[in-house]
Design a protein around this motif. Sequence first.
Motif, PDB file in Angstrom:
ATOM      1  N   ILE A   1       3.122  36.998  96.258  1.00 22.28           N
ATOM      2  CA  ILE A   1       2.798  38.229  97.015  1.00 22.28           C
ATOM      3  C   ILE A   1       3.184  38.018  98.483  1.00 22.28           C
ATOM      4  CG2 ILE A   1       0.958  39.788  97.788  1.00 22.28           C
ATOM      5  CD1 ILE A   1      -0.450  39.297  95.101  1.00 22.28           C
ATOM      6  N   LYS A   2       2.887  36.822  98.980  1.00 21.76           N
ATOM      7  CA  LYS A   2       3.265  36.498 100.366  1.00 21.76           C
ATOM      8  C   LYS A   2       4.789  36.557 100.528  1.00 21.76           C
ATOM      9  CE  LYS A   2       2.015  33.066 103.773  1.00 21.76           C
ATOM     10  NZ  LYS A   2       2.031  31.615 103.746  1.00 21.76           N
ATOM     11  N   ALA A   3       5.508  36.150  99.485  1.00 21.70           N
ATOM     12  CA  ALA A   3       6.982  36.141  99.559  1.00 21.70           C
ATOM     13  C   ALA A   3       7.566  37.548  99.380  1.00 21.70           C
ATOM     14  CB  ALA A   3       7.545  35.204  98.505  1.00 21.70           C
ATOM     15  N   GLY A   4       6.733  38.515  98.996  1.00 18.68           N
ATOM     16  CA  GLY A   4       7.218  39.894  98.924  1.00 18.68           C
ATOM     17  C   GLY A   4       7.151  40.561  97.561  1.00 18.68           C
ATOM     18  N   ALA A   5       6.501  39.922  96.582  1.00 13.61           N
ATOM     19  CA  ALA A   5       6.379  40.585  95.269  1.00 13.61           C
ATOM     20  C   ALA A   5       5.435  41.778  95.402  1.00 13.61           C
ATOM     21  CB  ALA A   5       5.851  39.610  94.231  1.00 13.61           C
ATOM     22  N   THR A   6       5.868  42.929  94.868  1.00 16.87           N
ATOM     23  CA  THR A   6       5.041  44.126  94.974  1.00 16.87           C
ATOM     24  C   THR A   6       4.278  44.409  93.676  1.00 16.87           C
ATOM     25  OG1 THR A   6       7.120  45.273  94.546  1.00 16.87           O
ATOM     26  CG2 THR A   6       6.304  45.319  96.811  1.00 16.87           C
ATOM     27  N   THR A   7       4.750  43.801  92.576  1.00 19.16           N
ATOM     28  CA  THR A   7       4.030  43.893  91.304  1.00 19.16           C
ATOM     29  C   THR A   7       3.896  42.489  90.738  1.00 19.16           C
ATOM     30  OG1 THR A   7       4.937  46.091  90.832  1.00 19.16           O
ATOM     31  CG2 THR A   7       4.076  44.865  88.949  1.00 19.16           C
ATOM     32  N   VAL A   8       2.698  42.177  90.237  1.00 22.85           N
ATOM     33  CA  VAL A   8       2.465  40.868  89.621  1.00 22.85           C
ATOM     34  C   VAL A   8       2.056  41.098  88.168  1.00 22.85           C
ATOM     35  CG1 VAL A   8       0.914  38.874  89.560  1.00 22.85           C
ATOM     36  CG2 VAL A   8       1.848  39.670  91.746  1.00 22.85           C
ATOM     37  N   ASN A   9       2.864  40.536  87.278  1.00 24.42           N
ATOM     38  CA  ASN A   9       2.623  40.727  85.847  1.00 24.42           C
ATOM     39  C   ASN A   9       2.079  39.428  85.257  1.00 24.42           C
ATOM     40  OD1 ASN A   9       2.847  41.891  83.245  1.00 24.42           O
ATOM     41  ND2 ASN A   9       4.894  41.025  82.971  1.00 24.42           N
ATOM     42  N   ILE A  10       1.004  39.547  84.491  1.00 29.92           N
ATOM     43  CA  ILE A  10       0.463  38.349  83.825  1.00 29.92           C
ATOM     44  C   ILE A  10       0.574  38.581  82.320  1.00 29.92           C
ATOM     45  CG2 ILE A  10      -1.483  36.753  83.625  1.00 29.92           C
ATOM     46  CD1 ILE A  10      -2.526  37.807  86.292  1.00 29.92           C
ATOM     47  N   PRO A  11       1.684  38.164  81.723  1.00 26.56           N
ATOM     48  CA  PRO A  11       1.912  38.484  80.311  1.00 26.56           C
ATOM     49  C   PRO A  11       1.109  37.616  79.354  1.00 26.56           C
ATOM     50  CG  PRO A  11       3.974  37.860  81.436  1.00 26.56           C
ATOM     51  CD  PRO A  11       2.839  37.473  82.318  1.00 26.56           C
ATOM     52  N   ASP A  12       0.785  38.219  78.230  1.00 28.91           N
ATOM     53  CA  ASP A  12       0.259  37.455  77.104  1.00 28.91           C
ATOM     54  C   ASP A  12       1.469  37.242  76.184  1.00 28.91           C
ATOM     55  OD1 ASP A  12      -1.517  36.210  75.378  1.00 28.91           O
ATOM     56  OD2 ASP A  12      -1.929  38.064  74.277  1.00 28.91           O
ATOM     57  N   THR A  13       2.323  36.326  76.606  1.00 22.56           N
ATOM     58  CA  THR A  13       3.634  36.138  75.988  1.00 22.56           C
ATOM     59  C   THR A  13       3.566  35.843  74.498  1.00 22.56           C
ATOM     60  OG1 THR A  13       4.398  35.330  78.113  1.00 22.56           O
ATOM     61  CG2 THR A  13       5.745  34.747  76.205  1.00 22.56           C
ATOM     62  N   VAL A  14       2.549  35.083  74.089  1.00 35.39           N
ATOM     63  CA  VAL A  14       2.493  34.678  72.681  1.00 35.39           C
ATOM     64  C   VAL A  14       1.414  35.434  71.897  1.00 35.39           C
ATOM     65  CG1 VAL A  14       3.520  32.412  72.995  1.00 35.39           C
ATOM     66  CG2 VAL A  14       1.076  32.696  73.397  1.00 35.39           C
ATOM     67  N   GLY A  15       0.882  36.497  72.473  1.00 37.89           N
ATOM     68  CA  GLY A  15      -0.080  37.342  71.750  1.00 37.89           C
ATOM     69  C   GLY A  15      -1.340  36.587  71.353  1.00 37.89           C
ATOM     70  N   TYR A  16      -1.880  35.797  72.300  1.00 41.67           N
ATOM     71  CA  TYR A  16      -2.951  34.853  71.996  1.00 41.67           C
ATOM     72  C   TYR A  16      -4.309  35.296  72.527  1.00 41.67           C
ATOM     73  CZ  TYR A  16      -5.286  30.270  72.062  1.00 41.67           C
ATOM     74  OH  TYR A  16      -6.150  29.233  71.887  1.00 41.67           O
ATOM     75  N   THR A  17      -4.290  36.138  73.559  1.00 46.38           N
ATOM     76  CA  THR A  17      -5.550  36.439  74.239  1.00 46.38           C
ATOM     77  C   THR A  17      -6.404  37.437  73.451  1.00 46.38           C
ATOM     78  OG1 THR A  17      -6.457  36.839  76.459  1.00 46.38           O
ATOM     79  CG2 THR A  17      -4.788  38.387  75.690  1.00 46.38           C
ATOM     80  N   THR A  18      -7.608  37.674  73.950  1.00 51.23           N
ATOM     81  CA  THR A  18      -8.493  38.684  73.358  1.00 51.23           C
ATOM     82  C   THR A  18      -8.847  39.674  74.472  1.00 51.23           C
ATOM     83  OG1 THR A  18     -10.528  37.574  73.997  1.00 51.23           O
ATOM     84  CG2 THR A  18      -9.557  36.919  71.882  1.00 51.23           C
ATOM     85  N   PRO A  19      -9.330  40.865  74.114  1.00 48.99           N
ATOM     86  CA  PRO A  19      -9.624  41.849  75.158  1.00 48.99           C
ATOM     87  C   PRO A  19     -10.588  41.341  76.229  1.00 48.99           C
ATOM     88  CG  PRO A  19      -9.545  42.924  73.021  1.00 48.99           C
ATOM     89  CD  PRO A  19      -9.422  41.455  72.762  1.00 48.99           C
ATOM     90  N   ASP A  20     -11.677  40.704  75.830  1.00 46.71           N
ATOM     91  CA  ASP A  20     -12.654  40.241  76.840  1.00 46.71           C
ATOM     92  C   ASP A  20     -12.034  39.214  77.779  1.00 46.71           C
ATOM     93  OD1 ASP A  20     -14.559  41.893  75.878  1.00 46.71           O
ATOM     94  OD2 ASP A  20     -15.670  40.357  74.760  1.00 46.71           O
ATOM     95  N   GLU A  21     -11.274  38.313  77.168  1.00 50.80           N
ATOM     96  CA  GLU A  21     -10.662  37.241  77.951  1.00 50.80           C
ATOM     97  C   GLU A  21      -9.645  37.804  78.949  1.00 50.80           C
ATOM     98  OE1 GLU A  21      -9.734  33.369  75.633  1.00 50.80           O
ATOM     99  OE2 GLU A  21      -7.819  34.351  75.989  1.00 50.80           O
ATOM    100  N   TYR A  22      -8.842  38.759  78.471  1.00 52.42           N
ATOM    101  CA  TYR A  22      -7.761  39.306  79.317  1.00 52.42           C
ATOM    102  C   TYR A  22      -8.351  40.140  80.466  1.00 52.42           C
ATOM    103  CZ  TYR A  22      -2.773  40.683  79.798  1.00 52.42           C
ATOM    104  OH  TYR A  22      -1.471  40.857  80.209  1.00 52.42           O
ATOM    105  N   ARG A  23      -9.395  40.926  80.143  1.00 55.14           N
ATOM    106  CA  ARG A  23     -10.061  41.728  81.180  1.00 55.14           C
ATOM    107  C   ARG A  23     -10.604  40.797  82.274  1.00 55.14           C
ATOM    108  NH1 ARG A  23     -13.832  43.230  78.234  1.00 55.14           N
ATOM    109  NH2 ARG A  23     -12.938  45.125  77.350  1.00 55.14           N
TER     110      ARG A  23
END
Length: 519
Positions: free
Chosen positions: A166-188
Amino acid sequence: MTSTNPTAKDRVVIFDTTLRDGEQCPGATMTFEEKLAVADLLDTMGVDIIEAGYPAASNGDFEAVSEIARRMKNAVVAGLARTAQNDIDRAGEAVRNARRPRIHTFVSTSPVHMKYKLQKSPDEVLAMSIASVTRARNFVDDVEWSAEDGTRTEIDFLCRCVEAVIKAGATTVNIPDTVGYTTPDEYRALFRTVRERVPNSDKAVFSVHCHNDLGMAVANSLAGVEGGARQIECTINGIGERAGNAALEEVVMAMRVRADVYGYETGIDSTMLTRASKLVAAATSFPVQYNKAIVGRNAFAHESGIHQDGMLKHTQTYEIMEPQTVGVTKTSLVMGKHSGRAAFRSKLEEMGYRLSDNQLQDAFARFKDLADRKKVVYDEDIEALVDENIATAHDRVRLVSLTVIAGTRGPQRATLRLDIDGQKVTEEADGNGPVDAVFNAIKALVPHEAVLELYQVHAVTEGTDAQAEVSVRLSSDGRSVTSRGADPDTLVASAKAYLGALNKLIAGTSRMHAQHAAE
Ligand code: KIV
Ligand code: ZN
């Protein structure tokens, strides 16, 4: 019902990655023209950001992203890039002519990815992230950074990376669940934690990107939004790597139908969802499962007597949304063989198609041909015909005519006439059944090593004169492509589907040469 969300109607932006993550899945390859048709529709239906491809991957990808960037009227157009300088530069060049360009750069941040895939230390990954965002900002103001495998990343390291990009200038930060591993509570909770702990988190929009390996991609995406994300990355029909991505139509309709719970809104015109689903299914030749939420053909069908009885008394007994809100109209009878071009054009417009004059001319000729052979022409027939028209517009090998002798007394024999690069050629071949004879005739005219991996037939509409829709998947040199063909004659549909797949292979490699003697 009362809203449980105090910030009712927060805007969530929809980032569609059908043309990148979706196209990345085996067999879903789209041609240049198909990508443009999909992008045009996404732009018209109100998608906020279209990820048009990965420009450094190939010249074909670069050209598709550049052309989409040039023609999109509303949407931001994003090009994907790893952290490598060449990737960033290619993405920057490809989106240069967009009204609203974005570079989306990503790097793996989880221990397993950093150690085995990248073979880099966390400090090196952090430095690569900062450098890639900084370089991307030289091209565009709108830069997205993704922490690949974000849900399996150590939280302290993730927060360090997020703060730095963000300091370097990113305006959107995406945190992917690349391997489809997370759960709703955990991701929230993950989004809440990162947003709370990163001091400059208010300077960027947070984004969810969920894969569907455990069938939770949509639920996880919505939970991430509850945790503070305001961008959802998704694909039409949920196509994507392995089990796919969160389905655009499902996240949009979940937020709309359950606005009382979620309280967010999107800019999507939901009446175009069915059209988009059909176009993507036709372009990728990935059939939509019948019971798929929102866009499956059974999503609004009621079979059991009890349900039908309820529906007749009140539609809300078994329907939580009106079919019209997602663009499902009652199948209507359309013009027959006496209908003119003007009526055909207005029918297409009503169905959401905008064709060029040439495309219209071609589609009208095919419609007339179909109307001559079929008693009634339904909307679904027209859809199959126009989608095929778009898909085959630049084919080098075209079907001219086919005659097949079939029946109990073999051998079955096909006489096939093709147009290959403008030259007409004919061949006869026998086969173990009529479909085999047709495919053997194609192989004789266009010799190739491709292997037939899938052959599937289903009907577009009901009745014995229904159009058959055939899907064919061919693989060659590790690439697999799928194509569909529709026709009242199953064998003609089979030939069209096989030729469609061959054309995709030819367009993709230019290595397969049609060997034939011109007549
Ligand atoms: O699934 C993933 O992590 C991705 C990134 C490139 C965003 O597709
Ligand atoms: Zn992905």
